[in-house]
Design an enzyme around this catalytic site. Structure first.
Site, PDB file in Angstrom:
ATOM      1  N   HIS A  77     -40.684  29.427  37.975  1.00  0.00           N
ATOM      2  CA  HIS A  77     -41.915  28.636  38.034  1.00  0.00           C
ATOM      3  C   HIS A  77     -42.777  28.948  36.809  1.00  0.00           C
ATOM      4  CE1 HIS A  77     -45.774  27.054  39.360  1.00  0.00           C
ATOM      5  NE2 HIS A  77     -46.294  28.262  39.248  1.00  0.00           N
ATOM      6  N   ASP A 106     -46.062   7.937  10.296  1.00  0.00           N
ATOM      7  CA  ASP A 106     -45.185   8.698  11.185  1.00  0.00           C
ATOM      8  C   ASP A 106     -45.395  10.179  10.880  1.00  0.00           C
ATOM      9  OD1 ASP A 106     -42.928   9.714  12.722  1.00  0.00           O
ATOM     10  OD2 ASP A 106     -42.099   7.686  12.587  1.00  0.00           O
ATOM     11  N   TRP A 142     -42.048  36.058  34.702  1.00  0.00           N
ATOM     12  CA  TRP A 142     -42.009  35.344  33.413  1.00  0.00           C
ATOM     13  C   TRP A 142     -42.356  36.289  32.272  1.00  0.00           C
ATOM     14  CZ3 TRP A 142     -45.519  33.808  29.514  1.00  0.00           C
ATOM     15  CH2 TRP A 142     -46.843  34.209  29.720  1.00  0.00           C
ATOM     16  N   SER A 170     -37.156  25.380  18.765  1.00  0.00           N
ATOM     17  CA  SER A 170     -37.780  24.077  18.948  1.00  0.00           C
ATOM     18  C   SER A 170     -39.271  24.131  18.601  1.00  0.00           C
ATOM     19  CB  SER A 170     -37.569  23.619  20.394  1.00  0.00           C
ATOM     20  OG  SER A 170     -38.506  22.636  20.736  1.00  0.00           O
ATOM     21  N   SER A 171     -39.973  25.152  19.102  1.00  0.00           N
ATOM     22  CA  SER A 171     -41.405  25.244  18.829  1.00  0.00           C
ATOM     23  C   SER A 171     -41.691  25.448  17.357  1.00  0.00           C
ATOM     24  CB  SER A 171     -42.023  26.427  19.578  1.00  0.00           C
ATOM     25  OG  SER A 171     -41.962  26.211  20.934  1.00  0.00           O
ATOM     26  N   HIS A 254     -50.349  37.038  24.266  1.00  0.00           N
ATOM     27  CA  HIS A 254     -51.739  36.612  24.288  1.00  0.00           C
ATOM     28  C   HIS A 254     -52.016  35.419  23.384  1.00  0.00           C
ATOM     29  CE1 HIS A 254     -55.777  36.516  25.565  1.00  0.00           C
ATOM     30  NE2 HIS A 254     -56.020  36.168  24.315  1.00  0.00           N
ATOM     31  N   GLU A 256     -50.004  33.235  22.774  1.00  0.00           N
ATOM     32  CA  GLU A 256     -49.374  32.158  23.543  1.00  0.00           C
ATOM     33  C   GLU A 256     -50.353  31.506  24.527  1.00  0.00           C
ATOM     34  OE1 GLU A 256     -46.552  30.559  23.643  1.00  0.00           O
ATOM     35  OE2 GLU A 256     -46.772  29.617  25.611  1.00  0.00           O
ATOM     36  N   TYR A 258     -53.442  31.129  24.186  1.00  0.00           N
ATOM     37  CA  TYR A 258     -54.334  30.236  23.431  1.00  0.00           C
ATOM     38  C   TYR A 258     -53.606  29.032  22.899  1.00  0.00           C
ATOM     39  CZ  TYR A 258     -58.149  33.150  24.382  1.00  0.00           C
ATOM     40  OH  TYR A 258     -59.111  33.817  25.083  1.00  0.00           O
ATOM     41  N   SER A 269     -62.799  17.498  23.743  1.00  0.00           N
ATOM     42  CA  SER A 269     -63.909  17.192  22.837  1.00  0.00           C
ATOM     43  C   SER A 269     -63.978  15.696  22.556  1.00  0.00           C
ATOM     44  CB  SER A 269     -63.744  17.939  21.510  1.00  0.00           C
ATOM     45  OG  SER A 269     -63.662  19.312  21.743  1.00  0.00           O
ATOM     46  N   HIS A 303     -54.933  44.109  26.501  1.00  0.00           N
ATOM     47  CA  HIS A 303     -55.715  43.948  27.734  1.00  0.00           C
ATOM     48  C   HIS A 303     -54.823  43.568  28.917  1.00  0.00           C
ATOM     49  CE1 HIS A 303     -56.675  39.528  26.468  1.00  0.00           C
ATOM     50  NE2 HIS A 303     -55.535  39.590  27.092  1.00  0.00           N
ATOM     51  N   HIS A 304     -53.569  43.256  28.648  1.00  0.00           N
ATOM     52  CA  HIS A 304     -52.627  43.034  29.745  1.00  0.00           C
ATOM     53  C   HIS A 304     -51.995  44.342  30.190  1.00  0.00           C
ATOM     54  CE1 HIS A 304     -52.650  38.629  29.346  1.00  0.00           C
ATOM     55  NE2 HIS A 304     -52.797  38.856  28.061  1.00  0.00           N
ATOM     56  N   THR A 329     -65.611  31.222  22.744  1.00  0.00           N
ATOM     57  CA  THR A 329     -65.307  30.377  23.905  1.00  0.00           C
ATOM     58  C   THR A 329     -66.603  29.843  24.506  1.00  0.00           C
ATOM     59  OG1 THR A 329     -63.458  31.871  24.293  1.00  0.00           O
ATOM     60  CG2 THR A 329     -63.932  30.269  26.005  1.00  0.00           C
ATOM     61  N   LYS A 332     -68.042  27.007  22.543  1.00  0.00           N
ATOM     62  CA  LYS A 332     -67.416  25.707  22.789  1.00  0.00           C
ATOM     63  C   LYS A 332     -68.001  25.057  24.046  1.00  0.00           C
ATOM     64  CE  LYS A 332     -63.535  24.539  21.383  1.00  0.00           C
ATOM     65  NZ  LYS A 332     -63.512  24.112  19.994  1.00  0.00           N
ATOM     66  N   ARG A 451     -49.752  40.725  43.262  1.00  0.00           N
ATOM     67  CA  ARG A 451     -49.017  39.504  42.951  1.00  0.00           C
ATOM     68  C   ARG A 451     -47.513  39.757  43.023  1.00  0.00           C
ATOM     69  NH1 ARG A 451     -49.142  38.917  36.393  1.00  0.00           N
ATOM     70  NH2 ARG A 451     -48.113  36.961  36.868  1.00  0.00           N
TER      71      ARG A 451
HETATM   72  C1  HEM Z   1     -49.241  23.270  42.481  1.00  0.00           C
HETATM   73  C2  HEM Z   1     -49.644  23.989  41.534  1.00  0.00           C
HETATM   74  C3  HEM Z   1     -49.324  25.441  41.440  1.00  0.00           C
HETATM   75  C4  HEM Z   1     -49.179  26.351  42.444  1.00  0.00           C
HETATM   76  C5  HEM Z   1     -49.336  26.155  43.919  1.00  0.00           C
HETATM   77  C6  HEM Z   1     -48.841  27.592  41.842  1.00  0.00           C
HETATM   78  C7  HEM Z   1     -48.606  28.765  42.544  1.00  0.00           C
HETATM   79  C8  HEM Z   1     -48.171  29.930  41.961  1.00  0.00           C
HETATM   80  C9  HEM Z   1     -47.795  31.101  42.677  1.00  0.00           C
HETATM   81  C10 HEM Z   1     -47.837  31.262  44.173  1.00  0.00           C
HETATM   82  C11 HEM Z   1     -47.400  32.020  41.777  1.00  0.00           C
HETATM   83  C12 HEM Z   1     -46.791  33.379  42.060  1.00  0.00           C
HETATM   84  C13 HEM Z   1     -47.757  34.445  42.266  1.00  0.00           C
HETATM   85  C14 HEM Z   1     -47.052  35.741  42.327  1.00  0.00           C
HETATM   86  O1  HEM Z   1     -46.809  36.265  41.237  1.00  0.00           O
HETATM   87  O2  HEM Z   1     -46.732  36.209  43.428  1.00  0.00           O
HETATM   88  C15 HEM Z   1     -47.563  31.445  40.486  1.00  0.00           C
HETATM   89  C16 HEM Z   1     -47.301  32.100  39.311  1.00  0.00           C
HETATM   90  C17 HEM Z   1     -47.512  31.550  38.068  1.00  0.00           C
HETATM   91  N1  HEM Z   1     -47.931  30.264  37.776  1.00  0.00           N
HETATM   92 FE1  HEM Z   1     -48.379  28.856  39.147  1.00  0.00          FE
HETATM   93  N2  HEM Z   1     -48.806  27.418  40.493  1.00  0.00           N
HETATM   94  C18 HEM Z   1     -49.106  26.111  40.199  1.00  0.00           C
HETATM   95  C19 HEM Z   1     -49.215  25.541  38.962  1.00  0.00           C
HETATM   96  C20 HEM Z   1     -49.054  26.214  37.772  1.00  0.00           C
HETATM   97  C21 HEM Z   1     -49.219  25.637  36.455  1.00  0.00           C
HETATM   98  C22 HEM Z   1     -49.587  24.197  36.145  1.00  0.00           C
HETATM   99  C23 HEM Z   1     -48.970  26.635  35.557  1.00  0.00           C
HETATM  100  C24 HEM Z   1     -48.939  26.641  34.047  1.00  0.00           C
HETATM  101  C25 HEM Z   1     -49.597  25.929  33.287  1.00  0.00           C
HETATM  102  C26 HEM Z   1     -48.665  27.817  36.303  1.00  0.00           C
HETATM  103  C27 HEM Z   1     -48.377  29.024  35.717  1.00  0.00           C
HETATM  104  C28 HEM Z   1     -48.001  30.142  36.410  1.00  0.00           C
HETATM  105  C29 HEM Z   1     -47.624  31.374  35.796  1.00  0.00           C
HETATM  106  C30 HEM Z   1     -47.583  31.653  34.302  1.00  0.00           C
HETATM  107  C31 HEM Z   1     -47.302  32.264  36.834  1.00  0.00           C
HETATM  108  C32 HEM Z   1     -46.864  33.687  36.693  1.00  0.00           C
HETATM  109  C33 HEM Z   1     -45.396  33.775  36.949  1.00  0.00           C
HETATM  110  C34 HEM Z   1     -45.001  35.199  37.049  1.00  0.00           C
HETATM  111  O3  HEM Z   1     -45.817  36.002  37.502  1.00  0.00           O
HETATM  112  O4  HEM Z   1     -43.878  35.518  36.685  1.00  0.00           O
HETATM  113  N3  HEM Z   1     -48.732  27.526  37.639  1.00  0.00           N
HETATM  114  N4  HEM Z   1     -48.024  30.156  40.628  1.00  0.00           N
HETATM  115 CU   LIG Z   2     -54.347  37.908  27.212  1.00  0.00          CU
END
Ligand code: HEM
Ligand SMILES: [Cu+2]
Ligand SMILES: [Cu+2]
Lengths: 528, 382
Positions: A77, A106, A142, A170-171, A254, A256, A258, A269, A303-304, A329, A332, A451
């Protein structure tokens, strides 16, 4: 070779037919469309994984999935949302809008552009396929901390490493293209300080990408060596250092975050100035703020890692540098509010999403500031408070920015107006469910729920049930967005070239017809 | 539609107020715990100070924003002004933001310096994170033990009702004396874990190859519950921390008992064990230490965790069997148990896995005794 030029028939400059249009396209709009659809599909895949997570967490106890699969879900996820949704969506918007905003036909490097896109489905195909392998996919978060992701990882980690490499290539290629385009193809008269803010935000983002994607590639390569070739970068038993992993990862990580928010700053904006009917307040301070955020983002990574055991001086340094980021921030946010002040404001869907962006992103900023306070972070770290924080900046932050941009430019892209009533409905359902989902996470986090837990103690049960209900509502609501987008592509009121009242003066993209010609500007416009 | 809009707008304003009033009350279940130590109290106060500063800034910014949205809406005939910067205003709010941050940084630094202190403790405890349990060792007295989750699998699977301390209870809590400076030396055995007790405001990563320090000084007796907060694999959510703080006399008695137990254990090693005695002891040891991976029936979770039923090593290669238990398997989740457990435990679990299930009938029937383990250790030491 001059004969080639003669046989060039200018009457047939439309897209090729069928599948080959998409496979071999070098057109910035087609590639932008591909990126946007890719990211949309990944949003539903990553979202489905979030639904699995939330279904399991609806009640205490293990009901639906086992911890092993749960960990694969959180990991994928996160990876998919970050690398497969937010980043490609921004690149898609850049592809569509940069040439149109700077008055170019283009992108500068069209073939490279095609390659950058087509690498992505491969990378994610590889990543997602690991979920179907007997040992299962990546399950180490992740952030893939070693040694959980090296010595203790399933062997499918090698696929994960390869797929991260492909995403990185790709990036980087995408960023090279964007920088080249911005520096070489601007219309005469468009000096750097006259560039639209979205262009600025992407110029800065592209530099960040070029700076940090190689660091990510480096860290996964070190993992690859540890796993397969007997090195011990991160293996304490061999004299290596597991904390080194985290330093290298967050030196990428970090900046990333931003990368995932700067383009949204640009989009929002534009939208706020359009619907306030008043030029953006403090253009140059907006640019300087983005540049200082980008520079500061290189000196805050630890800070992480406040709990890994750093010396006092280190803890304090990273606390202060992180607090510093709050200044640009804040600037802005103040500028956006000042733009609205004494404007003439209407509330079309893109504006609603942008207002929500400003308010909710600010809440994410506040919790970020709290997290920067080291002693307090000892209590917050790795709890749901952090999950609440990054979702506030990523969902009502980055994702709202993208959705707002999609509504704002969709009439320009398709030539059709979207359905305003449905758009507003989509906004309100999303706004409510996002808060029902992520706001209570602050409280469960403060109350002590860590978490990445598939199961939890009883005192967290009520809020978790509420969070899950919000999450299902959010997930369902996005199907409405899909419906609106498809409906707009197929039909709708004919959009004028300027689309929004008074937008004609706001940027070159609004001087083109809606939909715009296949090669945006064949004659360079003159910018005053 | 207009009515719905009104309700929504109200909700937007009411929600945060509602939620922050929850947070406001100190004893709330939904706020950071105040905790029991001086450090945890300072951290709680700091958290509240920063929180309220953010709330005030939020109220100011959001009121200006929502007021502008209301006042300057086009539907009420607002005409846009035409300004797009104001030098002094911009300088002003940049400076103001900086001052607020400095105001936050000062108490933060003070609390940080207070919390950060790695002088020796009167009592020094080595905490080692294992997949998926904690090991505590009292360095002065050279005694130690493991602390495992004691919530039953049936509760987790929902087959029986969940107890009050579901997932927050262990078989043997860490015991520390009150009004004593206790220092924790924290490390990891396999992957990174993190040892957290919210009431002490102590959270430190347990990293293989590193020893981190933290300390506490608990004024009152009590039971304090915490968790592992760094993702450490499948059972990350199932290795809680429980600390029991007791008066000094009770603590001394506890240590004396542990020392006596350890002595008894040493004597047991030289005793002659029967197969039945080893089996009985091994069964319990297996259930707490091996079943997480190899499963209660020995069938494992192939291909990740191999089955022990029918394993060639368990059937016919007792030398390799001892070696695996003592040294672990490099580069896999199979840890070395030799350094952490007594000879009796190791011998009994080996004997158990060789005799239990169908292995007893199909195997070579070799019984591994504590003396065999002592012999193995001596051979290695040479
Ligand atoms: C329906 C919308 C979303 C729900 C319900 C949701 C829910 C969750 C949950 C439950 C977790 C796991 C928490 C844990 O670590 O136990 C999580 C982790 C995370 N989510 Fe979401 N999320 C949603 C949308 C998004 C979006 C749009 C993004 C990115 C732009 C995102 C980025 C992340 C990231 C980076 C993590 C951390 C993964 C990790 O700890 O390995 N999420 N999310
Ligand atoms: Cu950070
Ligand atoms: Cu853990």
């Amino acid at each position: 070779m001059s004969t080639v030029v003669e046989s060039h028939d200018h009457g047939h400059h439309g897209p090729a037919k069928g599948l080959s249009r998409w496979l071999f396209t070098t057109n910035h709009k087609d590639i932008g469309t591909l990126y946007l659809w890719f990211s949309f599909i990944m949003l539903f895949i990553g979202g489905a994984m979030a639904m699995v997570i939330r279904a399991e967490l609806f009640q205490p106890g293990l009901q639906i999935v086992q911890p092993e699969f749960f960990n694969q879900m959180t990991t994928n996820h996160g990876l998919i949302m970050v690398f497969g949704v937010i980043m490609p969506a921004f690149v898609g918007l850049a592809n569509w809008m940069l040439p149109m905003q700077i008055g170019a036909p283009d992108m500068a490097l069209p073939r490279l552009n095609n390659l950058s896109f087509w690498l992505l489905p491969m990378a994610f195909g590889i990543l997602i396929s690991t979920l179907f392998m007997p040992e299962g996919g990546p399950n180490f978060g992740w952030t893939f901390y070693a040694p959980l992701s090296t010595t203790y990882a399933p062997s499918t980690v090698n696929f994960f490493i390869f797929s991260v490499h492909v995403m990185g290539v790709s990036s980087i290629l995408g960023s090279i293209n964007i920088i080249t385009t911005i520096f070489n193809m601007r219309a005469p008269g468009m000096t750097l300080m006259k560039m639209p803010l979205f262009v600025w935000s992407w110029l800065i983002t592209a530099y960040l990408l070029i700076a940090v994607m190689p660091v990510l590639a480096g860290v996964v390569t070190m993992m690859l060596m540890d796993i397969n070739f007997g090195t011990s970068f991160f293996n304490a038993a061999g004299g290596g250092d597991p904390v080194l992993f985290q330093h290298v990862f967050w030196f990428f990580g970090h900046p990333e975050v931003y990368i995932m928010i700067l383009p949204a700053f640009g989009i929002v904006s534009h939208i706020i100035e359009t619907f306030s009917r008043k030029p953006i307040f403090g253009y140059s301070s907006m640019v300087y703020a983005m540049a200082s955020i980008a520079i500061l983002s290189f000196v805050v990574w630890a800070h992480h890692m406040f709990t890994v055991g750093m010396p006092l001086a280190g803890e304090l340094f990273f606390m202060y540098s992180t607090m510093l980021i709050a200044i640009p921030t804040g600037v802005k946010v103040f500028n956006w509010v000042a733009t609205m002040f004494r404007g003439s404001i209407t509330f079309e869907t893109p504006m609603l999403f942008s207002i929500a962006f400003v308010a909710l992103f600010t809440i994410g900023g506040f919790s970020g500031l709290m997290l920067a306070i080291v002693p307090a972070d000892f209590q917050y770290h790795d709890t749901y408070f952090v999950v609440a924080h990054f979702h506030y900046v990523l969902v009502p932050g980055a994702l709202f920015g993208i959705i707002a941009g999609a509504y704002y430019w969709l009439p320009k892209w398709t030539g059709n107006m979207y359905d305003e009533t449905l758009g507003k409905l989509h906004f309100w359902l999303t706004f409510i469910s996002v808060n029902v989902t992520f706001f209570p996470m602050h409280f469960v986090g403060l109350a002590g729920m860590p978490r990445r837990y598939p199961d939890y103690a009883l005192q967290f049960a009520d809020f978790n049930a509420l969070i899950s209900v919000g999450a299902f509502m959010f997930g369902l609501t996005q199907l409405l967005f899909l419906f609106i987008v498809i409906k707009t592509i197929r039909s709708g009121k004919q959009a004028k070239p300027e689309v929004w009242e008074g937008a004609g003066d706001l940027g070159l993209e609004w001087t083109l017809s809606s939909p715009p010609p296949y090669h945006s500007f064949t004659v360079q416009p003159q910018v005053k | 539609m207009a009515y719905i809009k009104k309700v929504f707008t109200k909700l937007i304003f009411v929600m945060p107020v509602l939620f922050s009033s929850l947070v406001f009350s100190e004893s709330s279940d939904y706020n950071m715990p105040v905790g029991v130590t001086e450090v945890s109290e300072s951290i709680f106060e700091l958290h509240m100070v920063i929180f309220w500063i953010c709330v005030v800034i939020g109220i100011i910014v959001f009121s200006i924003m929502f007021w502008s949205l209301w006042k300057y809406r086009k539907s009420k005939g607002a005409v846009a002004a035409d300004f797009d910067d104001n030098f002094w205003l911009e300088i002003g709010w940049t400076v103001a933001a900086t001052l607020v941050l400095v105001w936050m940084a000062v108490p933060s630094t003070q609390v940080m310096v207070e919390a950060y202190d790695d002088a020796e403790g009167e009592i020094n405890i080595l905490i080692t994170g294992h997949q998926w349990k904690w090991h505590y060792e009292y360095l002065e007295d050279e005694v130690g033990f493991f602390s495992n989750l004691s919530t039953s699998q049936e509760q987790i699977d929902g087959e029986v009702p969940k107890g009050e301390f579901y997932l927050r209870e262990v078989d043997e809590p860490l015991v520390i004396p009150t009004n004593t400076r206790v220092r924790f030396l924290i490390t990891g055995n396999d992957v990174i874990h993190s040892w957290w007790v919210p009431d002490f405001a102590v959270k430190q990563d347990a990293i293989p190859g590193f020893i981190n320090t933290a300390w506490t000084n608990v004024p009152e007796p009590g039971i304090f519950r915490g968790a592992c907060t760094e993702l450490c694999g499948i059972k990350h959510a199932f290795m809680p921390v429980v600390v029991r703080a007791v008066e000094r006399e009770e603590f001394d008695a506890f240590i004396a008992e542990k020392v006596a137990l350890a002595e008894e254990e040493r004597l047991l090693t030289s005793k002659v064990w029967t197969k039945e005695e080893l089996m009985a002891r091994g069964e319990g040891f297996y259930a707490t230490n091996c079943a997480a991976c190899h499963q209660a029936g020995g069938q494992g979770i192939p291909p990740v965790f191999p089955a022990l039923v029918g394993s060639q090593i368990a059937l016919s290669d007792s030398a390799r069997h001892i070696e695996i238990l003592m040294e672990g398997v490099q580069g896999s989740a199979m840890a070395a148990f030799g350094d952490s457990y007594s000879e009796v435990d190791i011998a009994s679990v080996i004997t158990y896995t060789r005799q239990a299930w169908s292995n007893g009938e199909n195997g070579d029937g070799v019984i591994v005794t504590p003396q065999d383990i002592v012999a193995y250790k001596n051979r290695i030491d040479l």
